[in-house]
Design a protein around this motif. Structure first.
Motif, PDB file in Angstrom:
ATOM      1  N   SER A 132       0.861  -1.049  -0.232  1.00  0.00           N
ATOM      2  CA  SER A 132      -0.083  -0.059   0.020  1.00  0.00           C
ATOM      3  C   SER A 132       0.979   1.217  -0.139  1.00  0.00           C
ATOM      4  O   SER A 132       1.957   1.227   0.453  1.00  0.00           O
ATOM      5  CB  SER A 132      -0.914  -0.032   1.362  1.00  0.00           C
ATOM      6  OG  SER A 132       0.012   0.172   2.390  1.00  0.00           O
ATOM      7  N   SER A 133       0.546   2.257  -0.710  1.00  0.00           N
ATOM      8  CA  SER A 133       1.151   3.487  -0.544  1.00  0.00           C
ATOM      9  C   SER A 133       0.383   4.746  -1.270  1.00  0.00           C
ATOM     10  O   SER A 133      -0.856   4.302  -1.707  1.00  0.00           O
ATOM     11  CB  SER A 133       2.458   3.301  -1.870  1.00  0.00           C
ATOM     12  OG  SER A 133       2.261   3.551  -2.949  1.00  0.00           O
ATOM     13  N   ASP A 134       0.936   5.901  -0.919  1.00  0.00           N
ATOM     14  CA  ASP A 134      -0.048   7.159  -1.496  1.00  0.00           C
ATOM     15  C   ASP A 134       0.495   7.427  -2.489  1.00  0.00           C
ATOM     16  O   ASP A 134       0.033   8.377  -3.099  1.00  0.00           O
ATOM     17  CB  ASP A 134       0.093   8.190  -0.309  1.00  0.00           C
ATOM     18  CG  ASP A 134       1.314   8.000   0.330  1.00  0.00           C
ATOM     19  OD1 ASP A 134       2.274   7.615  -0.300  1.00  0.00           O
ATOM     20  OD2 ASP A 134       1.453   8.592   1.334  1.00  0.00           O
ATOM     21  N   ILE A 135       1.314   6.740  -3.238  1.00  0.00           N
ATOM     22  CA  ILE A 135       1.718   7.181  -4.731  1.00  0.00           C
ATOM     23  C   ILE A 135       0.546   6.675  -5.731  1.00  0.00           C
ATOM     24  O   ILE A 135       0.152   5.604  -5.594  1.00  0.00           O
ATOM     25  CB  ILE A 135       2.745   6.373  -5.206  1.00  0.00           C
ATOM     26  CG1 ILE A 135       4.159   6.501  -4.164  1.00  0.00           C
ATOM     27  CG2 ILE A 135       3.383   6.935  -6.491  1.00  0.00           C
ATOM     28  CD1 ILE A 135       5.339   5.561  -4.736  1.00  0.00           C
ATOM     29  N   VAL A 136      -0.083   7.795  -6.239  1.00  0.00           N
ATOM     30  CA  VAL A 136      -1.226   7.508  -7.145  1.00  0.00           C
ATOM     31  C   VAL A 136      -0.838   7.044  -8.618  1.00  0.00           C
ATOM     32  O   VAL A 136      -1.419   6.103  -9.004  1.00  0.00           O
ATOM     33  CB  VAL A 136      -2.176   8.934  -7.295  1.00  0.00           C
ATOM     34  CG1 VAL A 136      -3.458   8.813  -8.205  1.00  0.00           C
ATOM     35  CG2 VAL A 136      -2.563   9.410  -5.864  1.00  0.00           C
ATOM     36  N   ARG A 152       9.911  -1.316  -6.273  1.00  0.00           N
ATOM     37  CA  ARG A 152       8.885  -2.305  -5.380  1.00  0.00           C
ATOM     38  C   ARG A 152       9.257  -3.763  -5.630  1.00  0.00           C
ATOM     39  O   ARG A 152       9.518  -4.457  -4.567  1.00  0.00           O
ATOM     40  CB  ARG A 152       7.425  -1.954  -5.592  1.00  0.00           C
ATOM     41  CG  ARG A 152       6.892  -0.902  -5.032  1.00  0.00           C
ATOM     42  CD  ARG A 152       5.272  -0.826  -5.311  1.00  0.00           C
ATOM     43  NE  ARG A 152       4.668   0.153  -4.714  1.00  0.00           N
ATOM     44  CZ  ARG A 152       3.489   0.272  -4.409  1.00  0.00           C
ATOM     45  NH1 ARG A 152       2.437  -0.569  -5.042  1.00  0.00           N
ATOM     46  NH2 ARG A 152       3.068   1.437  -3.861  1.00  0.00           N
ATOM     47  N   LEU A 153       9.401  -3.981  -6.881  1.00  0.00           N
ATOM     48  CA  LEU A 153       9.580  -5.482  -7.150  1.00  0.00           C
ATOM     49  C   LEU A 153      11.205  -5.682  -6.762  1.00  0.00           C
ATOM     50  O   LEU A 153      11.204  -6.877  -5.976  1.00  0.00           O
ATOM     51  CB  LEU A 153       9.873  -5.551  -8.688  1.00  0.00           C
ATOM     52  CG  LEU A 153       8.527  -6.161  -9.578  1.00  0.00           C
ATOM     53  CD1 LEU A 153       8.940  -6.428 -10.831  1.00  0.00           C
ATOM     54  CD2 LEU A 153       8.304  -7.514  -9.019  1.00  0.00           C
ATOM     55  N   ALA A 154      11.917  -4.729  -6.799  1.00  0.00           N
ATOM     56  CA  ALA A 154      13.424  -5.302  -6.200  1.00  0.00           C
ATOM     57  C   ALA A 154      13.301  -5.600  -4.762  1.00  0.00           C
ATOM     58  O   ALA A 154      13.840  -6.429  -4.356  1.00  0.00           O
ATOM     59  CB  ALA A 154      14.215  -4.102  -6.549  1.00  0.00           C
ATOM     60  N   THR A 155      12.423  -4.423  -4.111  1.00  0.00           N
ATOM     61  CA  THR A 155      12.342  -4.748  -2.525  1.00  0.00           C
ATOM     62  C   THR A 155      11.699  -6.019  -2.388  1.00  0.00           C
ATOM     63  O   THR A 155      12.262  -6.639  -1.455  1.00  0.00           O
ATOM     64  CB  THR A 155      11.592  -3.443  -2.106  1.00  0.00           C
ATOM     65  OG1 THR A 155      12.139  -2.355  -2.742  1.00  0.00           O
ATOM     66  CG2 THR A 155      11.663  -3.488  -0.678  1.00  0.00           C
ATOM     67  N   VAL A 156      10.813  -6.384  -2.866  1.00  0.00           N
ATOM     68  CA  VAL A 156       9.876  -7.818  -2.494  1.00  0.00           C
ATOM     69  C   VAL A 156      11.133  -8.951  -2.710  1.00  0.00           C
ATOM     70  O   VAL A 156      11.031  -9.911  -2.035  1.00  0.00           O
ATOM     71  CB  VAL A 156       8.591  -8.077  -3.237  1.00  0.00           C
ATOM     72  CG1 VAL A 156       7.697  -6.846  -2.666  1.00  0.00           C
ATOM     73  CG2 VAL A 156       8.628  -8.131  -4.723  1.00  0.00           C
ATOM     74  N   ASN A 157      11.793  -8.754  -3.673  1.00  0.00           N
ATOM     75  CA  ASN A 157      12.654  -9.806  -4.172  1.00  0.00           C
ATOM     76  C   ASN A 157      14.137  -9.700  -3.547  1.00  0.00           C
ATOM     77  O   ASN A 157      15.163 -10.735  -3.763  1.00  0.00           O
ATOM     78  CB  ASN A 157      12.912  -9.833  -5.944  1.00  0.00           C
ATOM     79  CG  ASN A 157      11.944 -10.317  -6.390  1.00  0.00           C
ATOM     80  OD1 ASN A 157      11.505 -11.432  -6.099  1.00  0.00           O
ATOM     81  ND2 ASN A 157      11.626  -9.722  -7.615  1.00  0.00           N
ATOM     82  N   HIS A 158      14.307  -8.861  -2.569  1.00  0.00           N
ATOM     83  CA  HIS A 158      15.628  -8.628  -1.847  1.00  0.00           C
ATOM     84  C   HIS A 158      16.655  -8.454  -2.858  1.00  0.00           C
ATOM     85  O   HIS A 158      17.890  -8.765  -2.855  1.00  0.00           O
ATOM     86  CB  HIS A 158      15.981  -9.829  -0.916  1.00  0.00           C
ATOM     87  CG  HIS A 158      14.972 -10.193  -0.083  1.00  0.00           C
ATOM     88  ND1 HIS A 158      13.948 -11.187  -0.308  1.00  0.00           N
ATOM     89  CD2 HIS A 158      14.487  -9.805   1.201  1.00  0.00           C
ATOM     90  CE1 HIS A 158      13.180 -11.171   0.560  1.00  0.00           C
ATOM     91  NE2 HIS A 158      13.596 -10.328   1.708  1.00  0.00           N
TER      92      HIS A 158
END
Ligand code: IPE
Ligand code: IPE
Ligand code: MG
Length: 237
Positions: A140-144, A154-160
């Protein structure tokens, strides 16, 4: 340049020799060394290797255990070598289902090689592109207006994953012509190269052939070549 490899064909390699499948995985680990050395030698910036998919949990427990044992040994043995070659190690994929000892080895390898400025070696373990895409969409984020870069982050973050560019060349050994849930977002404009060679046999010459084929490809990204612009109608069509 980012090269990704779906290292397929270990099981068949072993079975053709009347050996149990895990023997193919063991010999496959030597092919990993060869590919890493070849890629680093050719100045590749990022090499991403598919080692274990989320779907691979469906294999017999003994095979799965063997693969994870092999993977931990690989990290323990290769971290020093990566340091010597200035290779930065990064394991991508889910981490919530990994054995704590493996997690420890991953974190140790990543920490030790964090400052290496040479090639980035990413190894995909318990990886599923669909799972990561779903996870990244759920944050969730407030980026519209989430743009390409923000979503990629975000993808990089979830994939470490450490930040890397999209895949330029995707190689799959073993003869199958499919992606098997690997880097679906990152391969949007990748050149695909399928080769029948089984992974344990893959060597520096095969890597070189893939790069040669890549150098002959014309990457247009939806555009047309300058020479093909023959009349103004092209733009108005
Ligand atoms: C790739 O080789 C390694 C992993 C998927 C872990 P396979 O084990 O899939 O080998 P084949 O495709 O059965 O020959
Ligand atoms: C893809 O190979 C996964 C890895 C190489 C780690 P698979 O052998 O699991 O893929 P499928 O089953 O042929 O699609
Ligand atoms: Mg396979």
């Amino acid at each position: 340049m980012h090269v990704a490899i779906i290292m397929d064909g270990n099981g068949r390699w072993a079975q053709r020799r009347g050996l149990p499948r895990p023997a193919g995985h063991r010999v496959g680990a030597d092919a990993v060394d060869r590919a890493v050395t070849a890629a680093a030698g050719r100045g590749i910036d990022v090499l991403t290797l598919y080692a274990f998919s989320c779907a691979n949990w469906q294999r017999p427990l003994a095979e799965v255990r063997g693969l994870f044992r092999l993977f931990r040994c690989y990290l323990e043995e290769q971290t020093q070598r990566c340091l010597e070659q200035s290779i930065r190690l990064n394991v991508i994929g889910r981490r919530d289902r990994l054995d704590p000892r493996l997690l420890e080895a991953i974190e140790h390898s990543e920490r030790s090689t964090e400052q290496c400025k040479g090639m980035i070696l990413r190894i995909a373990v318990d990886y599923s592109a669909r799972w990561s895409l779903m996870r990244a969409s759920q944050i969730s984020s407030d980026i519209v207006d989430l743009d390409h870069d923000a979503f990629a982050h975000r993808l990089a973050t979830v994939n470490h994953s450490v930040p890397v560019s999209d895949v330029d060349l995707l190689i799959r050994t073993g003869g199958e012509c499919r992606l098997s849930d690997f880097l679906l977002w990152e391969c949007a404009y990748a050149e695909l190269y399928f080769v029948s060679r089984l992974w344990p046999d893959f060597d520096a010459d095969d890597f070189e052939s893939a790069l040669l084929e890549y150098s002959r490809r014309d990457r247009r990204y939806g555009r047309i070549d300058d020479e093909a612009v023959d009349s103004p109608e092209v733009h108005h069509a």
